[in-house]
Design an enzyme around this catalytic site. Structure first.
Site, PDB file in Angstrom:
ATOM      1  CG  ASN A   1     -27.291  28.535 -62.974  1.00  0.00           C
ATOM      2  OD1 ASN A   1     -27.576  27.850 -63.596  1.00  0.00           O
ATOM      3  ND2 ASN A   1     -27.480  29.261 -61.353  1.00  0.00           N
TER       4      ASN A   1
ATOM      5  CG  HIS B   1     -32.198  36.504 -61.606  1.00  0.00           C
ATOM      6  ND1 HIS B   1     -32.034  35.589 -61.627  1.00  0.00           N
ATOM      7  CD2 HIS B   1     -31.510  37.747 -61.084  1.00  0.00           C
ATOM      8  CE1 HIS B   1     -31.520  35.999 -59.425  1.00  0.00           C
ATOM      9  NE2 HIS B   1     -31.089  36.731 -59.535  1.00  0.00           N
TER      10      HIS B   1
ATOM     11  CG  ASP C   1     -36.134  30.062 -60.535  1.00  0.00           C
ATOM     12  OD1 ASP C   1     -35.112  29.180 -60.807  1.00  0.00           O
ATOM     13  OD2 ASP C   1     -35.967  30.454 -60.102  1.00  0.00           O
TER      14      ASP C   1
HETATM   15 ZN   LIG Z   1     -32.392  33.429 -61.587  1.00  0.00          ZN
END
Ligand SMILES: [Zn+2]
Lengths: 429, 320
Positions: free
Chosen positions: A88, A175, A301
């Site tokens: 992302n 996710h 993360d």
């Molecule tokens: Zn995520």
């Protein structure tokens, strides 16, 4: 390239060992090349470098928050020798060109390995499959695909993606977040969100996707990986699926092993993260799940954000916290200090299992003939987190000021000492 | 007490002191329209990120009657969505030397952030934050209830009070549940299940899905504003169905006790949560709530930044 002789280290069984490193590999006497540097590792435990399958490096596009270089520096300061770059970015890593760019940046810095994760769908928009084979066949050799930050919500798109990656033994990392059930959601839905007047992110929004994807993976007999599991119900779904033989794996973040939604009561957006911090009983279920192997791995993360993205109203703040440099300490505190698992078992979850899952063959094992990706930690010392001195370019750690157990002392990547706490420097960079 | 961010910041005694002070200030204001010199030279800032003319005017009137200098700072339409303006605005106000900042904000927790991060030195008073709390509204509601049902004295022990409507999105409901229970009242929350937050069972109030089950035993019925947009978010199927099941109409007014009162924090959606008969009935104290708001907000400012207690009040006013 330097040779190293590491003396007096303890291995994960507590045995005193001596390690020889030459030409980037752990070697025996026959292959040991002179001259060498000597390291007295008295009091330190040696294990394979940690492997993260979920890192946000922000480059390209958000270099104000983090770069491949600063994330790599943070990684080795936390004992990691391999990162997996979530796609992302700006642009999204949905083409061979972008994943190769990120891969080469990691290689050029030479601090740790940076393995790109490719987007499942074009622009992570959830509609059209990205060219997964092209990314797999690129120099970056991508095997893990994820739209992380977004859920692959459309069941048909998810089904096709799961089927398609069988072409090259790939895996879809989901996710799990039903978008309709979490519109504008701010924190875990429950007693605390009701009191604070913050819009709830219900556990069921995660569990419904996990359940669906397990069924899809079972149906098409493909590999599914669940990112950042956060709920007791999710742990149970994965446990049952594994009993049935579904090819599902799961990860948990260090912060979900320690922190709860009560922290939102400060309205300090440092604690705003997606998926959100859950309740104490979820934390306990996640710990048990990691201990019994239902949850295969720890993943950070690591999500850097500039200060202005956090120094604002909770609703307006960005989701995410950094975690590379604190991950081992937080896991040691949550899992080992609490008596749930041994350091050796924790090492499996943070190093060898993620390496196997991602097929990172140069990582996750400390043995003669293997790449010297190694971390040395002092399990008896503690350290105080100071956000300002962390290597990450962003300072959004929830642990600032906390005293944490276990100190990462030295990290070797391919036989090069890339982090030395005593010198705070990186050789060979 | 330095700030008023939540009803949780108040002990029962603190809350009663505010109500008692408000009673005195209301009596003195009624007898003469004069100003009290208590806050002369002090600066009070109305920092409104959300439009709310009635709350802003109420605080402004309260501050002016205490002789404070009032600065109205409307930040609506600024880059709130980017989240930058809260901190920057706070730093500006700090430079102006505000003794108190009364903040209204669309984001839950914005006043708490102002106070906790100490971007400003002055007292922070929450004038409504998102769907979190609106403590001075609860105080004025308690004042109004006490005036009508307890002769302005003591707590609210023994009273039964229904809060009806969109509890999920209501900061007024959250503050009232905390305060009314702190003062000893029994609280009923009446709403369709879609408009009650998950976790509401921890609030200590009794949950009812039917207004008709509780209305005849209540001493006060507080109707909450229901925004019509909620219908689009599937919280209820139609305005008609909502009004029929949860609206306060003539039949329900007739079912109430003789002494019971009808309240609404305003602005009302006539025809949705309350009919004209409900709003204008003899039981309605809705207009009075507005006047009481000024007295209660005077009391809050007086106690928070006047550095005084309610006992000082009579003496101090006597000097002038
Ligand atoms: Zn995520």
């Amino acid at each position: 390239m330097n040779s190293w002789l590491i003396r007096n280290a303890r291995d994960l069984q507590g045995k005193n060992i001596e390690l020889m490193i030459s030409n980037g590999k752990v070697v025996d006497k026959a292959d040991f090349v002179q001259p060498y540097s000597e390291l007295d590792a008295q009091g330190l435990t040696v294990m394979p470098g940690f492997v993260d399958l979920h890192t946000h490096l922000r480059e390209p596009g958000r270099e104000d928050a983090e770069t491949v270089l600063t994330a790599s520096q943070a990684a080795v300061a936390g004992g990691y020798t391999a990162l997996s770059a979530m796609p992302n970015t700006l642009p999204v890593a949905d083409t061979a060109g972008v994943v190769e760019q990120v891969y080469r940046l990691g290689q050029s810095h030479g601090i740790c390995d940076v393995f790109p994760i490719g987007a499942v769908t074009v622009g992570q928009s959830g509609e059209q499959l990205a060219e997964l084979v092209a990314m797999n066949q690129s120099e970056a050799r991508v095997r893990i695909f994820s739209d992380d930050g977004h859920c692959v919500a459309d069941p048909l798109v998810m089904r096709r993606a799961l089927e398609y990656v069988k072409l090259f033994d790939g895996v879809i990392a989901q996710h799990a977040q039903d978008p309709r059930l979490t519109e504008n959601a701010q924190m875990n839905e429950g007693e605390v969100s009701a009191r604070l007047g913050l819009k709830g992110w219900p556990a069921v929004a995660e569990e419904a996707i996990i359940a669906r994807d397990i069924l899809l993976a079972e149906h098409v007999d493909s590999r599914l990986h669940i990112c950042h599991l956060t709920t007791a119900g999710g742990v149970e779904l994965v446990r049952q699926a594994k009993l049935r033989g579904v090819k599902v794996t799961a990860e948990v973040t260090p912060h979900h092993l320690l922190l709860t939604d009560e922290l939102a009561a400060t309205y300090d957006a440092t604690y705003k993260v997606n998926p959100p911090l859950r309740t104490e009983s979820d934390v306990q279920a996640l710990r048990r799940g990691l201990a019994d192997g239902t949850i295969d791995i720890v993943a950070t993360d690591h999500a850097p954000h500039p200060q202005e993205a956090k120094d604002c109203e909770w609703n307006a703040a960005a989701f995410g916290m950094i975690g590379l440099e604190t991950a081992f300490s937080i896991c040691y505190l949550s899992m080992v200090k609490s008596g749930l698992m041994s350091v050796a078992e924790l090492s499996l979850r943070m190093s060898s299992t993620p390496a196997k899952l991602a097929r990172y063959s140069d990582h996750g094992e400390l043995a003669v003939g293997r790449s010297a990706n190694i971390v040395l930690v002092d399990l008896d010392k503690s350290w105080k987190v100071n956000a300002e001195t962390l290597k990450s370019k962003s300072k959004n750690t929830p642990y600032n000021g906390m005293e944490l157990p276990a100190v990462v002392e030295k990290t070797f990547h391919n036989g090069v000492l890339v982090y030395d706490r005593m010198n705070q420097g990186q050789e060979g960079v | 007490m330095r700030d008023l961010l939540s009803i949780n910041d108040l002990s029962k005694d603190d809350a009663l002191e505010i109500l008692d002070t408000a009673v005195q200030l209301a009596a003195l204001s009624d007898s003469s329209n004069r100003k009290f010199p208590t806050l002369r030279g002090r600066t009070v800032v109305n920092l409104f990120f959300e439009d709310s003319t009635r709350t802003r005017i109420s605080f402004e009137a309260a501050a002016k009657r205490l002789s404070a200098d009032v600065i109205n700072f409307s930040a609506k339409g600024s880059s709130v969505s980017k989240g930058e303006s809260l901190k920057d605005t706070a730093l500006t106000l700090q430079a102006m030397g505000a003794d108190a900042v009364i903040i209204r904000h669309g984001a839950s927790g914005a006043p708490a952030q102002l106070a906790r991060k100490r971007w400003i030195d002055g007292a922070v008073i929450n004038a409504g934050d998102g769907t979190h709390e609106h403590p001075t509204q609860a105080l004025l509601d308690a004042f109004t209830i006490r005036r009508h049902l307890m002769q302005d004295k003591g707590d609210l022990a023994g009273l039964k009070i229904a809060i009806v409507g969109d509890v999920l999105h209501s900061r007024v409901a959250r503050s009232n549940v905390l305060l009314l229970q702190k003062l000893g009242a029994k609280v009923f929350l009446v709403a369709p299940p879609t408009l009650l937050p998950v976790g509401v069972e921890h609030w200590g109030a009794q949950i009812n899905f039917s207004i008709d089950e509780v209305i005849s035993e209540c001493d006060a019925v507080m109707m909450l504003r229901v925004q019509k947009e909620r219908m689009e978010d599937l919280f209820f199927p139609s305005e008609r169905e909502y009004a029929r099941n949860f609206g306060l109409n003539a039949a329900r007014i007739a079912a109430m006790k003789g002494s019971a009162i009808v309240m609404h924090p305003g602005p009302m959606n006539r025809g949705l949560e309350i009919t004209a008969e409900g709003a204008d009935s003899k039981k309605s104290v809705i207009v009075e709530q507005v006047a009481n708001g000024v007295s209660v907000r005077m009391a809050v400012l007086y106690l928070l930044i006047g550095g005084a207690t309610s006992r000082d009040l009579t003496a101090q006013i006597g000097e002038h």
